[in-house]
Enzyme design. Structure first.
Site, mmCIF file in Angstrom:
data_model
loop_
_atom_site.group_PDB
_atom_site.id
_atom_site.type_symbol
_atom_site.label_atom_id
_atom_site.label_comp_id
_atom_site.label_asym_id
_atom_site.label_seq_id
_atom_site.Cartn_x
_atom_site.Cartn_y
_atom_site.Cartn_z
ATOM 1 N N HIS A 256 0.824 -1.217 0.000
ATOM 2 C CA HIS A 256 0.000 0.000 0.000
ATOM 3 C C HIS A 256 0.856 1.263 0.000
ATOM 4 O O HIS A 256 0.550 2.239 0.667
ATOM 5 C CB HIS A 256 -0.937 0.012 1.223
ATOM 6 C CG HIS A 256 -2.034 -0.997 1.120
ATOM 7 N ND1 HIS A 256 -3.211 -0.743 0.439
ATOM 8 C CD2 HIS A 256 -2.146 -2.267 1.594
ATOM 9 C CE1 HIS A 256 -4.001 -1.816 0.512
ATOM 10 N NE2 HIS A 256 -3.389 -2.758 1.204
ATOM 11 N N ASP A 319 -0.716 -4.873 5.900
ATOM 12 C CA ASP A 319 -1.691 -5.763 5.271
ATOM 13 C C ASP A 319 -1.461 -5.907 3.769
ATOM 14 O O ASP A 319 -0.819 -5.072 3.135
ATOM 15 C CB ASP A 319 -3.114 -5.233 5.510
ATOM 16 C CG ASP A 319 -3.276 -3.820 4.983
ATOM 17 O OD1 ASP A 319 -2.349 -2.998 5.176
ATOM 18 O OD2 ASP A 319 -4.316 -3.524 4.363
ATOM 19 N N GLU A 320 -2.002 -6.966 3.233
ATOM 20 C CA GLU A 320 -2.133 -7.186 1.795
ATOM 21 C C GLU A 320 -0.848 -6.919 1.012
ATOM 22 O O GLU A 320 -0.844 -6.178 0.033
ATOM 23 C CB GLU A 320 -3.248 -6.289 1.227
ATOM 24 C CG GLU A 320 -4.619 -6.622 1.776
ATOM 25 C CD GLU A 320 -5.700 -5.792 1.112
ATOM 26 O OE1 GLU A 320 -6.692 -6.381 0.681
ATOM 27 O OE2 GLU A 320 -5.570 -4.553 1.028
ATOM 28 N N VAL A 321 0.243 -7.519 1.463
ATOM 29 C CA VAL A 321 1.494 -7.349 0.728
ATOM 30 C C VAL A 321 1.480 -8.262 -0.498
ATOM 31 O O VAL A 321 1.263 -9.464 -0.385
ATOM 32 C CB VAL A 321 2.699 -7.670 1.630
ATOM 33 C CG1 VAL A 321 3.984 -7.639 0.813
ATOM 34 C CG2 VAL A 321 2.748 -6.687 2.787
ATOM 35 N N GLU A 371 -1.879 -9.397 9.691
ATOM 36 C CA GLU A 371 -0.720 -10.006 9.046
ATOM 37 C C GLU A 371 0.568 -9.845 9.861
ATOM 38 O O GLU A 371 1.542 -10.564 9.625
ATOM 39 C CB GLU A 371 -0.480 -9.394 7.660
ATOM 40 C CG GLU A 371 -1.452 -9.877 6.588
ATOM 41 C CD GLU A 371 -2.593 -8.924 6.366
ATOM 42 O OE1 GLU A 371 -2.990 -8.259 7.348
ATOM 43 O OE2 GLU A 371 -3.104 -8.840 5.242
#
Lengths: 681, 681
Positions: A256, A319-321, A371
């Site tokens: 992000h 998050d969301e890597v 995460e």
């Protein structure tokens, strides 16, 4: 049916507020008892307030009481002086605060309890601390209602304290920037419902939103000119503190971070070139965790921001890597081999541990999305659970503190009842021991701004956020959904008096859409509609989202939840299960007739309007739904079943009507389906 | 009647906006022609604007265009950049301004003309001066409407210039103080309707509202803490100038000065003690014109204020001087004898001449209410006519300049049509020669604030002020009342988009009044009501008025003019004169039925509410009126006359129903009376 009946019956089925005895409080205090036969305290122009005890010299209490007096004027139209009176003058409001504040900042777990006692002569608010007084003043203001003597405070005794110490809103200002007035009125609303943490999501692929003096390219090249100066950040922190709200900043790394690389491409994992992400088709980019320079940079930035934000917690996202750039980058792969990191997941764990060290070096406890929970990470971190309650339970069992966000995503357009049903101690956390439960600090609603703008953000947050706030503040036993909805209607009203615009702004947006056509038909039409839920709008249109996409369609201009549709469906249930009276049937027919008429009248406007034209199919679906419902009601009224074939064809039609059109849902389909089923036999 | 018919017919009689071809412009420009078949210019996110000519470097033009771009976003939801583009880029909006501004301040008669030409590819605005561009941008923004291609500007050619050079609002901020946000949004609205003078009534018996550095006791002791600092005054002047509005201050002397004497009793004619007037029963006090100290003081104050306010005009009030203290004061009487002033009127003339000398010494032209027109006063003064057009005509014949305010008192709750019918060249001014007419600069609407507060001021000003603005800007021939009302409805809409709250604030005030009851019944009920007119409320309640009187009653929460009532009465006229169709009768019955139902539903709320209880008689009057109208309509529909006796008794009832109750008028009585009369024979 005559007009009077029509309207009275409509009121019976459609009006949400009928329980006069219920106090308009949200969140519900721990203990409330009305004084039977007690006289109310009338708000007159001579209303006065004074402060006793140590709090009399506390700036936060003094400002809070003066603000409450000004709001009393706004809530009543009675001009009340905002000057504080001496306690010897028998003030109408006496606030007693035992202790002074400890030095700023507010800490997690600072006591928030208060007692409020109102008689016909005085309202008395007692709190051990300024923070408790700030909470109690909000309760006091919610109690003001017109009564026999004018605007009054009811005779009541309240004892109150929160169930959880961490009650927050995670607020994305990267996808769409939220200007200072929005930030301030959001804090006003949060304080009104006793939330105490603004989790400020200040960076993402779409923009870095804080001025950095060390790395000024961040605001110069990574914000599109939309960022908060450090002075403005200070203003928000002070504004929040006055209202008893902590401000926890989030700088989301290592994913992000596309916007950052518009300023500092050297910290990216890929080759670039990089620019601020302006559309969701562009993949998000990731920091390079395999070079020391990244940590030097982050140490500098986190150091600067840790000094700017006084709260003890510092959120680093996590998050969301997306590992694609890590996989493609030979030097990163070499680094992994060298450090015996078997995969990209292990690399992220490595990064997280490094960051935790940096955050701790600057005196903060690190918070992050779930995460970040990895083996070997120190127990001092706080886990924000977004992927479900399991991660929260896992964390607690391992001795990590956590807060819940799963189930409280306001951007998913779910109902207040859905969010209200979520509880930090239900689901996978239900089996936790008493000791393990202590690790759950509370929770945060989240609001992601891909498809919300400063114009409609109030309607995305409110009033549903108040229901989540109640879950986090009020006793676990407070779960009555109809009561919640009745009080939510009242909250809707006092929030707008406070300056929120969750209803009035949507009215203006819809007025804008109709141009010079009458507004009334569209106003009625939309009461049957809700926006599509969850990620449906993303799945269809993700490629369009970005700062240049106009959010001016009908779906952007309606509330996440339709009170009228919910109440229609509930009225159908009552009609079918409790009593099939003629009056109840007539009321349902009247509602359907009104919607049907609104369609007929709104269609010419929709058809000639480039922005509204997409809603014509939804209008036809609503009309079809109304006709099916009306036919079913006639059949039920006459006792003449319409048969299985009829029902089958109608139900198929209704399934079509229930499908999203222009991202809109016709929300009375469930009730009408039940009518059709009942009419078939 | 089925629902569809009911609502469609309701729309026919009740909806004000049906003329799609009419552009939503207010005031109407001097020349407008739509380009037949021309494509509209669609507002897209790539909309851009640039400035050509000398104006490209003018701060006012640049700020004006950037503000217009931001407003375009607010009006459409289309995110438009506010950065100015180079003129070479084929911008969607090209603004060409020939000359630079002359040095501030704006002068009376500065050119305001502009040309606007819109095609499918570009909007082009041409003006000789920055001021003309500022006016043209407002026209441009009013033209934005949703159309087939999205939000559009229609293909149109406009040439425009004002009829009068002085178009103002006289704005009392003494009786109720108006905070800075109110001042600013009022200026925004004024600019939108091309008014160009804010006449700021800054002092009166109830408060002196400007910081004086020479005489600080004025704000310290004569303002109740509610005043504008000199910095704020400067902010307002700059804000107004950006919008092409001059700011003319008024310090009303020698009467209307009670508040001053709370600070400086030595300049009063009576003995005191003095305090700020907090109720209208206390008589207003008067300055002592018979002592030199008064003039020394006024010379100092006027000097300070003349420097603070850059406009060439300076208003000294001069109205409603009560001579009682002059008569009772021996030294004043002696002074009169000594100066051969035969009566108090002559004494005021003496005072006015002295003040004129002081004002002139500080470089200003003196303005005042029509009382200042006295023999021997220099021709440089400007007369503001409030007592009728005769004084304006008299002044012009004697060679004095003047502006009209009589007929434009917004505080008297008259209709837009009444104000619209007033014209500076009609009535007693009609016979003036062309030369004499040149002395009439224009006019000012006035808004006195005894019974208006910051909360409802927008509704007192808007939209009626737009109709007066049109009278002063547009050609004399623009007099079509139905067109004015249709465009006023559109003005109502774009004014709220601009930030005015004339409708939305009243909705909140009424919502506050009903507490937790449903809002819809009261919303329908009030559409039949208007506040009492002229000075009726003063005559009854003058003794109560003051800053501590709550203005939170129903009469404070409704618009000065009811669109629904006006349209009902007009629909009755059409029904009785044009065609007594069944549909028209049904539509009228439907309206009356709706009001009748609203009464039945609102009565429980009114009865249990200490503030609304006073409105029960008005509700009964409305119910009675509806029943009479319904009976008459049935009779007319069936062709069965009800006879003279019936009519006589009903008309007597209706006369009672028409009487004010709780300062409310049931405004559908006139239409119902006509129905009753028609049904009798």
């Amino acid at each position: 049916m005559n007009y009077l009946n029509r309207i009275l019956l409509f009121a019976v089925i459609a009006s949400p507020v009928y329980c006069q005895a219920e106090l308009p409080l949200m969140p519900m205090p721990a203990k409330v008892s009305r004084t039977a036969g007690g006289s109310p305290l009338t708000i007159q122009p001579d209303f006065s307030a004074s402060i006793e005890g140590a709090g009399a010299s506390d700036a936060r209490v003094r400002a809070g009481v003066r603000r409450a007096l000004a709001r009393l004027t706004a809530q009543t139209g009675v001009p009340v002086s905002t000057k504080l009176a001496p306690a010897t003058t028998q003030p109408k409001l006496l606030v007693k605060v035992e202790r002074l504040d400890h030095p700023a900042p507010q800490k997690l777990g600072d006591p928030e309890d208060y007692r409020l006692s109102i008689t016909g002569t005085q309202a008395r608010l007692d709190a051990a601390t300024p923070l408790g007084a700030v909470r109690g003043l909000e309760t006091l203001l919610q109690l003001v209602q017109p009564g026999k003597t004018g605007f009054e405070l009811p005779a009541v005794e309240i004892e109150d304290s929160p169930r959880f110490p961490w009650r927050g809103l995670s607020f994305d200002v990267s996808r769409h920037f939220m200007p200072m007035p929005v930030m301030k009125r959001t804090l006003d609303g949060m304080a009104a419902v006793k939330l105490n943490v603004l989790h400020w999501h200040l960076s993402d692929d779409e923009g870095f939103r804080v001025e950095s003096k060390r790395f000024p390219k961040l605001q110069q090249l990574a914000s599109d000119g939309m960022y908060y100066t450090q002075a403005e950040v200070g203003e928000i922190i002070a504004y929040a503190r006055e209202r008893g709200i902590r401000v926890v900043p989030e700088f989301d790394i290592p994913g992000h971070t596309t916007a950052w690389f518009a300023a500092y491409p050297q910290f990216a994992s890929g080759k670039g070139p990089y620019h601020i992400r302006h559309s969701q088709t562009e993949t998000g980019d990731t920091m390079n965790p395999a070079q020391e320079a990244t940590y030097v940079f982050l140490n500098g930035l986190i150091g600067e921001m840790a000094a700017l934000f006084p709260d003890a917690y510092f959120h680093v996202g996590g998050d969301e890597v997306n590992p694609k750039d890590w996989k493609a980058n030979a030097s990163i792969q070499a680094f992994m081999k060298q450090h015996k990191l078997e995969n990209e997941d292990a690399l992220q764990a490595y990064f997280t541990r490094r960051i935790q060290t940096i955050v701790a070096r600057h005196g903060k406890r690190m918070a992050g999305w779930d995460e970040i929970l990895r083996p070997d990470i120190p127990k001092s971190i706080v886990i924000q659970s977004w992927r479900g309650q399991k991660s929260l339970a896992d964390a607690a069992k391992q001795g990590y503190d956590g807060i819940l966000s799963a189930g409280w995503y306001l951007d998913l357009m779910q109902t207040a009842a859905q969010h209200y049903a979520v509880d930090p101690f239900k689901g996978e956390t239900a089996g936790l021991s008493t000791e393990e439960r202590k690790h759950i600090f509370g929770g945060e609603a989240t609001m992601w701004e891909e498809i919300a703008s400063a114009e409609n953000i109030d309607a995305k947050l409110w009033p549903r956020l108040a229901a989540i706030a109640e879950r986090l503040w009020s006793p676990e036993s407070v779960t009555d959904v109809p009561s919640m909805y009745r009080r939510l209607e009242m909250a809707n009203r006092w929030l707008e008096t406070l300056g929120l615009r969750q209803r009035s702004e949507l009215v203006l947006m819809r007025q804008r859409l109709v141009g010079d056509a009458p507004t009334e038909p569209l106003e009625t039409f939309v009461t049957a509609l809700e926006p599509v839920k969850d990620y449906a709008r993303h799945e269809e249109n993700d490629h369009l989202f970005g700062p240049l996409l106009p959010l001016n369609r009908l779906v952007d201009s309606i509330a996440p939840e339709s009170d009228a549709a919910r109440e229609f469906n509930a009225a159908v249930d009552r009609y079918l299960t409790i009593g099939r009276t003629r009056e109840a049937a007539a009321a349902l027919e009247s509602e359907l007739g009104r919607w049907s008429a609104s369609v007929a009248q709104v269609l010419p406007t929709l058809g000639s309007n480039g922005i509204l034209a997409e809603t014509v199919p939804a209008a036809h679906s609503l009309e079809q739904t109304c006709q099916s419902g009306l036919a079913a009601l006639v059949s039920l009224r006459l006792g003449q079943p319409l048969g299985a074939d009829w029902a089958k064809s109608k139900l198929a039609e209704l399934d079509e009507a229930a499908k999203p059109k222009a991202d809109l849902l016709v929300q009375i389909v469930p009730g009408v389906k039940k009518l059709v089923e009942a009419a078939s036999r």
